[in-house]
Write an enzyme that holds these catalytic residues in place. Structure first.
Site, short mmCIF file in Angstrom:
data_model
loop_
_atom_site.label_atom_id
_atom_site.label_comp_id
_atom_site.label_asym_id
_atom_site.label_seq_id
_atom_site.Cartn_x
_atom_site.Cartn_y
_atom_site.Cartn_z
N SER A 171 82.76 35.22 51.45
CA SER A 171 82.05 34.96 52.71
C SER A 171 82.13 33.46 52.98
O SER A 171 81.48 32.67 52.29
CB SER A 171 80.59 35.41 52.62
OG SER A 171 80.51 36.79 52.46
N LYS A 192 80.53 38.99 59.38
CA LYS A 192 79.74 38.85 58.15
C LYS A 192 78.59 37.87 58.36
O LYS A 192 77.49 38.08 57.85
CB LYS A 192 80.63 38.35 57.01
CG LYS A 192 79.89 38.14 55.68
CD LYS A 192 79.18 39.39 55.18
CE LYS A 192 78.32 39.16 53.95
NZ LYS A 192 79.09 38.85 52.74
N LYS A 227 73.86 29.48 51.63
CA LYS A 227 75.17 29.06 52.14
C LYS A 227 75.53 29.83 53.41
O LYS A 227 75.98 29.26 54.40
CB LYS A 227 76.21 29.25 51.05
CG LYS A 227 77.65 28.94 51.44
CD LYS A 227 78.43 30.19 51.85
CE LYS A 227 78.55 31.19 50.71
NZ LYS A 227 79.35 32.38 51.10
#
EC number: 1.1.1.60
Length: 292
Positions: free
Chosen positions: A96, A171, A239
């Site tokens: 990701s 995502k 993140k």
């Protein structure tokens, strides 16, 4: 069946690699810590001493590492994927990362003769173990179709969502929805406990109505048990929320709930709780209410 190299055998990468072995593929794994390579070998896979060694005979290369710089680190340079994989190899990045980085690296991959797909996954560690991940894929349609048999060995919901970078954009949206849901569930559990409600019963009935969700199903009991063993670490969700808030700013859209939850996740990471499961958002919510 394909020769597949898996770079990154962490919480998600290792069970994905094992499921590829179970599906009949020849799987070679590389990881910085040798114990994970040994675990793959025990399940019928092979280990490699370097990235170059892992990818040299691969039909498909899957990278599953934590962040954008990590992906760049494993694909670039003389020992990286791009310099050592064969022409025509499918490169599937299941990490990701930032959509703009995914798009740029896809261009670099094509220049090196590879066929890139950004294919981040959702479903957490259990989803990886059970091979039921949701996979959102960006790239060329024909490359997606070529990769489908590999993706079907690790996932259940597999959708081509657009050109390179699109998988990472979807995502990011996924991580926004999940974070806000976890925070809402945290607040609901704190609220229920404050009133002495039978929380097991409450979550059961909530799960059967409009409030039901996979987040409630998978994270509700962890909150009740105060069990925050990581299936997906807060540090990684931190993140991802950074990606969301940055990309939203660039697009000129507002994500007020996402931004608020991003600050709560960041606070947990800053105080040393980044290794907890992201359901650990409950801890901070509970503490802000004066509870333990």
């Amino acid at each position: 069946m394909s020769n597949i190299a898996v770079i990154g055998l962490g919480i998600m990468g290792l069970p994905m690699a094992i499921n590829l072995v179970k599906a009949g593929h020849t799987v070679t794994g590389y990881n910085r810590s040798e114990d994970k390579i040994n675990k793959l070998a025990a399940e019928g896979g092979r280990g490699a001493a370097s990235i170059a060694d892992a990818v040299k005979d691969a039909d498909v290369v899957i990278t599953m590492v934590p962040d954008s710089p990590d992906v760049e680190g494993v694909v670039s340079g003389p020992e990286g994927v791009f310099a050592n994989a064969r022409q025509g190899t499918l490169w599937i990045d299941a990490s990701s990362i930032r959509p703009d980085v995914a798009k740029r690296l896809a261009g670099d991959a094509r220049a090196a003769g590879l066929r890139p797909l950004d294919a981040p996954v959702s479903g957490g560690e259990q989803g990886a173990i059970d091979a039921v991940l949701s996979i959102m894929v960006g790239g060329e349609a024909e490359d997606f179709e070529a990769a489908r048999p590999v993706l079907e060995a690790v996932g259940r919901t597999i959708v081509h969502v657009g050109p390179s970078g699109s998988g990472q954009t979807v995502k990011a949206a996924n991580q926004l929805i999940v974070a806000v849901n976890i925070q809402a569930l945290s607040e609901a559990v704190v609220f229920l406990e404050a009133y002495g409600v039978d929380t097991d019963a409450a979550l059961k009935v909530l799960g059967g109505g409009l409030a039901g969700s996979k987040v409630l199903d998978q994270k509700g009991q962890k909150m009740l048990d105060r069990n925050f063993d990581p299936g997906f670490r807060l540090a990684l969700h931190n993140k991802d929320l950074g990606i969301v808030t940055s990309a939203a700013r660039e697009a000129g859209v507002v994500v007020p709930l996402g931004a608020a939850v991003a600050q709560l996740v960041s606070a947990l990471v800053a105080r040393g709780d980044g290794g907890l499961d992201h359901s650990g958002l409950f801890k901070l919510t509970n503490e802000l209410s004066g509870k333990q």
